[in-house]
Design an enzyme around this catalytic site. Structure first.
Site, PDB file in Angstrom:
ATOM      1  CB  SER A 196      -1.252  -0.165   0.978  1.00 45.84           C
ATOM      2  OG  SER A 196      -0.256  -0.622   2.199  1.00 45.84           O
ATOM      3  CG  HIS A 224      -4.149  -1.243  -0.978  1.00 45.17           C
ATOM      4  ND1 HIS A 224      -5.026  -0.105  -1.139  1.00 45.17           N
ATOM      5  CD2 HIS A 224      -4.041  -1.553   0.037  1.00 45.17           C
ATOM      6  CE1 HIS A 224      -4.900   0.816   0.404  1.00 45.17           C
ATOM      7  NE2 HIS A 224      -4.240  -0.757   0.679  1.00 45.17           N
ATOM      8  CE  LYS A 255      -6.814  -0.749   2.504  1.00 45.26           C
ATOM      9  NZ  LYS A 255      -7.355   0.138   3.496  1.00 45.26           N
TER      10      LYS A 255
HETATM   11  C1  PLP Z   1      -3.316  -4.428   2.834  1.00 41.47           C
HETATM   12  C2  PLP Z   1      -4.017  -3.671   3.811  1.00 41.47           C
HETATM   13  N1  PLP Z   1      -4.817  -5.140   4.832  1.00 41.47           N
HETATM   14  C3  PLP Z   1      -5.255  -4.701   5.068  1.00 41.47           C
HETATM   15  C4  PLP Z   1      -5.787  -3.501   5.840  1.00 41.47           C
HETATM   16  C5  PLP Z   1      -6.908  -3.225   6.912  1.00 41.47           C
HETATM   17  O1  PLP Z   1      -8.576  -3.862   5.457  1.00 41.47           O
HETATM   18  P1  PLP Z   1      -9.810  -3.039   6.997  1.00 41.47           P
HETATM   19  O2  PLP Z   1      -9.839  -0.986   7.169  1.00 41.47           O
HETATM   20  O3  PLP Z   1     -10.900  -3.380   6.813  1.00 41.47           O
HETATM   21  O4  PLP Z   1      -9.463  -3.506   8.790  1.00 41.47           O
HETATM   22  C6  PLP Z   1      -5.493  -2.492   5.074  1.00 41.47           C
HETATM   23  C7  PLP Z   1      -5.675  -1.025   5.426  1.00 41.47           C
HETATM   24  O5  PLP Z   1      -5.422  -0.415   5.606  1.00 41.47           O
HETATM   25  C8  PLP Z   1      -4.509  -2.929   4.187  1.00 41.47           C
HETATM   26  O6  PLP Z   1      -4.064  -1.265   3.425  1.00 41.47           O
END
Ligand code: PLP
Length: 414
Positions: A196, A224, A255
């Site tokens: 990310s 993502h 997202k």
């Molecule tokens: C790669 C990744 N995994 C997991 C998450 C966490 O997702 P959630 O907002 O559904 O807890 C994020 C959020 O920032 C993320 O970028």
């Protein structure tokens, strides 16, 4: 003396302020969208994970409202007591169909999905082989599990430069070859599908090849990517042609898939079945609210009927990358709507430059955020631009013009 912590914390916070590392929250007074209101002003938003522009989509809002009417506001229960409605089962089925997997289990966040995905399968006789740049929630999930942890870099040059040739993963292979890992009961490779902070994709074709060769399971966090990466938006397994070779995918509904909240783990039926028995964030946390289930079901229906939004997003990110590169900005190359604008030539003072740059961009009506230590490594400060299918070409042009103006002011470009 424990109360001395208050003064110690004050000091650490002050220290962060002095170094320009203190994070502020900006307050938004509108719906999420390409254009939002901040501080009483309309600005263009280039930092949301609203990749497909569905966060305030009319049909998604309507579906969510209708679901509240039909199934209520909340369930006041975990899933296995009295928190499973017909719509939760429907959503699990639809996610499985969309991702081409055998089964899916819902969580209230992908953070929880990652927190509960390792410990149920792996004990001290097992190994997790994890990418160095994995998301914090994978790192925490791995910490909650007794398996031995091994970390590799997916880029060949370590943490400084992120240009990967897409072919070799010597770090990963070395770990898989080691006696210690070969002697384990089970091995699992755990990786983000898209990293990310950089917007680069994990080379899943190569990872699956190594997993086959060294008998490892593959787990991918596609938060993502789900909804827009790959020809039909099924994510990085589709992009790399390995949809049937990834054992577990975790992803978020927070997202591209409407942006409210919620997440899931999807994959082999027997593994999902086991997660329902023992995965702690599933067993000991409330169920997903009907409004989120209703909205996400609608999003999946929209994305299953057309690729129009992911196609537009792809055009937008390619256009923005082309224009920023020709304007002379230092951007991390890639094929993703996350476009990091780097300030490497200002190291070690790159964090204050990134912060001042973001402030000036807001003055120009463009909302972007600077990322700096500890979110990224020292010397890797950046503005992470995120494109959306909701952006028009005119809005992208406005952003690029503002970047050029502010970039000249700060000596980022000449
Ligand atoms: C790669 C990744 N995994 C997991 C998450 C966490 O997702 P959630 O907002 O559904 O807890 C994020 C959020 O920032 C993320 O970028």
């Amino acid at each position: 003396m424990s109360r001395r912590i208050f003064a110690d914390l004050e000091k650490q916070i002050e220290d962060r302020r002095e170094k320009g590392l203190y994070k502020e929250e900006r307050i938004i007074e509108s719906h999420q969208g390409a254009e939002i209101e901040v501080g009483g002003r309309k600005v263009l938003n280039f930092c949301a994970n609203n990749y497909l522009g569905l966060s305030s989509h009319r049909e998604v809002l309507k579906a969510s409202r209708e679901m509240i009417r039909h199934r209520g506001y909340g369930l006041s229960s975990v899933r296995f007591i009295c928190g499973t409605q017909d719509i939760h089962k429907q959503l699990e089925k639809k996610v499985s169909e969309f991702l081409g997997t055998e089964d899916t289990i819902l969580y209230v966040a992908c953070f929880d999905a990652n927190g509960g995905v390792f410990e149920p399968f792996l004990d001290q006789d097992c190994a997790i082989i994890a990418d160095q740049l994995n998301h914090a929630s994978i790192i925490d999930g791995v910490r909650l599990c007794k398996a031995r942890r091994h970390v590799y870099a997916h880029n060949q040059m370590g943490s400084g430069e992120y240009e990967f040739d897409g072919k070799t993963l010597p770090g990963l292979e070395r770990i898989l070859q080691s006696e210690e890992v070969r002697g384990c009961k089970y091995r699992m490779i755990a990786t983000d599908g898209v990293f990310s902070m950089n917007g680069d994709l994990a080379p899943l074709d190569r990872i699956c090849e190594l997993a086959d060769r060294y008998d490892a399971l593959v787990m991918v966090d596609d938060s993502h990517a789900t909804g827009f990466i790959g020809k039909t938006g099924r994510g990085t397994p589709e992009y790399f042609g390995v949809m049937d070779r990834v054992d577990l995918v975790t992803t978020t509904f927070g997202k591209a898939l409407g942006g409210a909240s919620g997440g899931c783990t999807s994959g082999r039926r027997v593994m999902i079945d086991w997660l329902r028995q023992v995965s702690r964030p599933y067993l000991f946390s409330n169920t997903l609210s009907p409004s989120v289930v209703g909205g996400t079901l609608k999003v999946l229906e929209l994305l299953s009927s057309t690729t129009r939004l992911r196609d537009k997003l792809e055009r937008n990110q390619k256009y923005f990358r082309r224009r920023m590169t020709s304007a002379g900005f230092d951007i991390i190359k890639g094929d993703h709507p996350i476009v990091p604008i780097m300030f490497r030539k200002f190291t070690p003072n790159d964090a204050p430059v990134a912060q001042a740059f973001a402030r000036d961009m807001l003055e120009e009506g463009i909302y972007v955020i600077g990322f700096f230590y500890p979110v990224v490594a020292m010397g890797q400060s950046r503005i992470r631009v995120q494109l959306s299918a909701a952006h028009s070409k005119t809005q992208i042009d406005r952003a690029v013009e503002a970047f050029i103006k502010v970039g000249r002011k700060h000596g980022v470009i000449s």
